[in-house]
Design an enzyme around this catalytic site. Structure first.
Site, mmCIF file in Angstrom:
data_model
loop_
_atom_site.group_PDB
_atom_site.id
_atom_site.type_symbol
_atom_site.label_atom_id
_atom_site.label_comp_id
_atom_site.label_asym_id
_atom_site.label_seq_id
_atom_site.Cartn_x
_atom_site.Cartn_y
_atom_site.Cartn_z
ATOM 1 N N ARG A 6 51.600 42.865 31.254
ATOM 2 C CA ARG A 6 51.117 43.380 32.934
ATOM 3 C C ARG A 6 50.699 42.165 33.595
ATOM 4 N NH1 ARG A 6 46.051 47.420 32.312
ATOM 5 N NH2 ARG A 6 44.965 45.403 31.577
ATOM 6 N N TYR B 152 39.950 44.263 43.778
ATOM 7 C CA TYR B 152 38.910 44.621 43.164
ATOM 8 C C TYR B 152 38.158 43.563 42.750
ATOM 9 C CZ TYR B 152 36.005 46.094 39.493
ATOM 10 O OH TYR B 152 34.704 45.971 38.267
ATOM 11 N N SER C 88 31.495 41.525 36.921
ATOM 12 C CA SER C 88 32.489 41.531 35.738
ATOM 13 C C SER C 88 33.169 40.310 35.543
ATOM 14 C CB SER C 88 33.594 42.375 36.646
ATOM 15 O OG SER C 88 34.819 42.574 35.900
ATOM 16 N N TYR D 49 30.539 56.275 34.692
ATOM 17 C CA TYR D 49 30.609 55.899 33.056
ATOM 18 C C TYR D 49 29.238 55.113 32.615
ATOM 19 C CZ TYR D 49 32.529 53.792 28.931
ATOM 20 O OH TYR D 49 32.837 53.198 27.692
ATOM 21 N N LYS E 93 33.899 41.857 43.498
ATOM 22 C CA LYS E 93 32.986 41.210 42.645
ATOM 23 C C LYS E 93 32.560 39.773 43.270
ATOM 24 C CE LYS E 93 32.448 45.162 40.668
ATOM 25 N NZ LYS E 93 31.171 45.961 40.988
#
Ligand code: NAD
Ligand code: WQD
Length: 339
Positions: A293, A150, A125, A11, A154
Site C-alpha cells: 500500500r 492527515y 500519532s 473510538y 498532526k
C-alpha cells in the site's frame, strides 16, 4: 478535575471516558458527531453506571458556541480527540482535513486561552515520525516527512502547540503519540465503528471473520520483516485510555510541552495478527497477498519507556486480549452502533 473532552463520542474518546469516570473526574463531551453517534455515549453511561454523559453537539470550529461552553463551565483541562483521521480520504480531501483538524484546533486553543484554561492533552500519532531512522522509536526522534495531509495536520499542530507553549509559559501541554490502537472495552458495549470499508487492519480482520467481507488483502509480503508483512505496535484501546488519565497528572507538575509515545514496545506482523485472531477466537480469516500500500513503512514500533518512567504508565494488555476484545465487540455489534 473538570475536563472538556472533544471528540469524546469517537473510538478512543469513548474508551477514555470510561477511565476518566473510573478515576473520579467530571467530564463534558463536545462532538459534532461527524464520525460517531450518541449511542456510544449511552453505552459509556451504562458501563460506568450513570444516567447520561454530559454532551453538547458542537463543532470545534464554531467559536461562538465553544466560547459559550467555556463561559458556562469551568474546565481544569481539555483532552482533545476531535479530528478527521482517515489517511486515504485526507489525500483526496486535503482542504477539509486542514480546515477541520488545524482550523478546529486553532479555534479551540484560542478559546481556551481566552478563558484561562491552559492545560491540554492532544491526540497525536506515530505518523509524525514519518519513515523513522531508529527502531524502536523514541520521542527524541525528530518529526519526519509525512506521506499524507492527515499526518501533516498532526505534525503541524504539534509545532503550533510547541510554539504557543514557548511564548506563554502558562501552557501545560501533553502530546500523546499513539501507535496502533485496537481492541474494545471488555464489555463489548463500545468499540471501533468505522464507516464503510475499514482502512485499518483490525476492523478489517473482524469483518472478514464475521463473513461481512470475503477475505483480507495483505498489503505486501516482501518487506524485510519476520514473514515479509508489515510490522506495527498494536496497543489495546483501554491501555491507551489509561494513558490519558496518567497524562493528566503530568499536566499538574510539568511546564511547557511534554511528548510521550503510547505503545507497547512490541511489534507484530500482519500475519501474526491474523494468526492470533484465528487461534484466540477459533475463527477463520481468509487472506490474499496483494501489492504494497502506498505510503506504508515496513516496521514501526515504539520505545514506551518515557511514559513508564515519567507517567508510571505502561500497556498491560497483550495481543490475545486485543484480538479477543475486538472480536467480542464485532460479534455483539455486527453493524456497529446502528443496531
Ligand atoms: P474517531 O473518528 O472515532 O473520533 C474522533 C471524534 O471527533 C469523532 O467522534 C468525530 O465525530 C469528532 N469530530 C471530528 N471533527 C470534529 C469537529 N470539527 N468538531 C467536533 N467533533 C469532531 O477517531 P479516534 O480513532 O477515536 O481518534 C481520536 C483522535 O486520535 C483523533 O484526533 C485521531 O487523529 C487520533 N489518532 C487516532 C489513531 C487511530 O488509529 N485511531 C491513531 C493515532 C491518533
Ligand atoms: C497496519 C498494517 C498495513 C489493512 C494507520 C495510520 C496512522 C495511525 C494508525 C492515526 C500495515 C496492513 C492494513 C489491510 C493490510 N492513525 N494492512 N491490510 O497504516 O500502521 O497506521 O493507523 O494516526 O496514522 O496511517 O495502520 O491498520 O492501516 O495497517 O495488510 O486491509 O496492516 O499494510 O502493515 P497503519 P493500519
Amino acid at each position: 478535575m473538570n475536563i472538556l473532552v472533544t471528540g469524546g463520542a469517537g473510538y478512543i474518546g469513548s474508551h477514555t471516558l470510561v477511565e476518566l469516570y473510573k478515576a473520579g473526574h467530571n467530564v463534558l463531551v463536545v462532538d459534532n458527531l461527524c464520525n460517531s453517534s450518541r449511542e456510544s455515549l449511552r453505552r459509556v453511561a451504562k458501563i460506568v453506571g450513570i444516567d447520561e454523559v454530559p454532551f453538547r453537539e458542537v463543532d470545534i470550529r464554531d467559536r461562538e458556541n465553544l466560547d459559550l461552553l467555556f463561559e458556562e463551565n469551568h474546565f481544569d483541562a481539555c483532552i482533545h480527540f476531535a479530528g478527521l483521521k482517515a489517511v486515504g480520504e485526507s489525500v483526496s480531501m486535503p482542504w477539509e482535513y486542514y480546515d477541520n483538524n488545524i482550523g478546529g484546533t486553532l479555534t479551540l486553543l484560542d478559546v481556551m486561552r481566552k478563558h484561562g484554561c491552559k492545560k491540554l492533552i492532544f491526540s497525536s500519532s506515530a505518523t509524525v515520525y514519518g519513515a523513522a531512522t531508529e527502531m524502536p522509536i523514541k520521542e527524541t526522534c525528530p518529526r519526519g516527512l509525512c506521506t499524507n495531509p492527515y499526518g501533516w495536520t498532526k505534525s503541524m499542530l504539534e509545532q503550533v502547540m510547541e510554539d504557543m507553549a514557548k511564548a506563554d509559559r502558562e501552557w501545560r501541554i501533553v502530546l500523546l503519540r499513539y501507535f496502533n490502537p485496537v481492541g474494545a472495552h471488555e464489555s463489548g458495549l463500545i468499540g471501533e465503528d468505522p464507516n464503510g470499508v475499514p482502512n485499518n487492519l483490525m476492523p478489517y480482520i473482524s469483518q472478514v471473520a464475521l463473513g461481512k467481507r470475503e477475505y483480507l488483502g495483505v498489503f505486501g509480503n516482501d518487506y524485510e520483516t519476520v514473514d515479509g508483512t508489515g510490522v506495527r505496535d498494536y496497543i489495546h484501546v483501554m491501555d491507551l485510555a489509561a494513558g490519558h488519565v496518567a497524562a493528566l497528572k503530568a499536566l499538574d507538575i510539568k511546564d511547557g510541552v511534554k511528548i510521550y509515545n503510547l505503545g507497547t514496545g512490541r511489534g507484530y506482523s500482519v500475519l501474526e495478527m491474523v494468526q492470533a485472531f484465528e487461534q484466540e477466537n477459533g475463527v477463520k480469516v481468509p487472506y490474499v497477498i496483494q501489492g504494497r500500500r502506498a505510503g506504508d513503512v515496513a516496521i514501526c514500533y515504539s520505545d514506551p519507556s518515557l511514559a513508564q518512567s515519567e507517567l508510571g504508565w505502561s500497556a498491560k494488555r497483550g495481543i490475545n486480549e486485543m484480538v479477543r476484545d475486538s472480536w467480542r465487540w464485532q460479534q455483539m455489534n455486527p453493524d456497529g452502533y446502528s443496531k
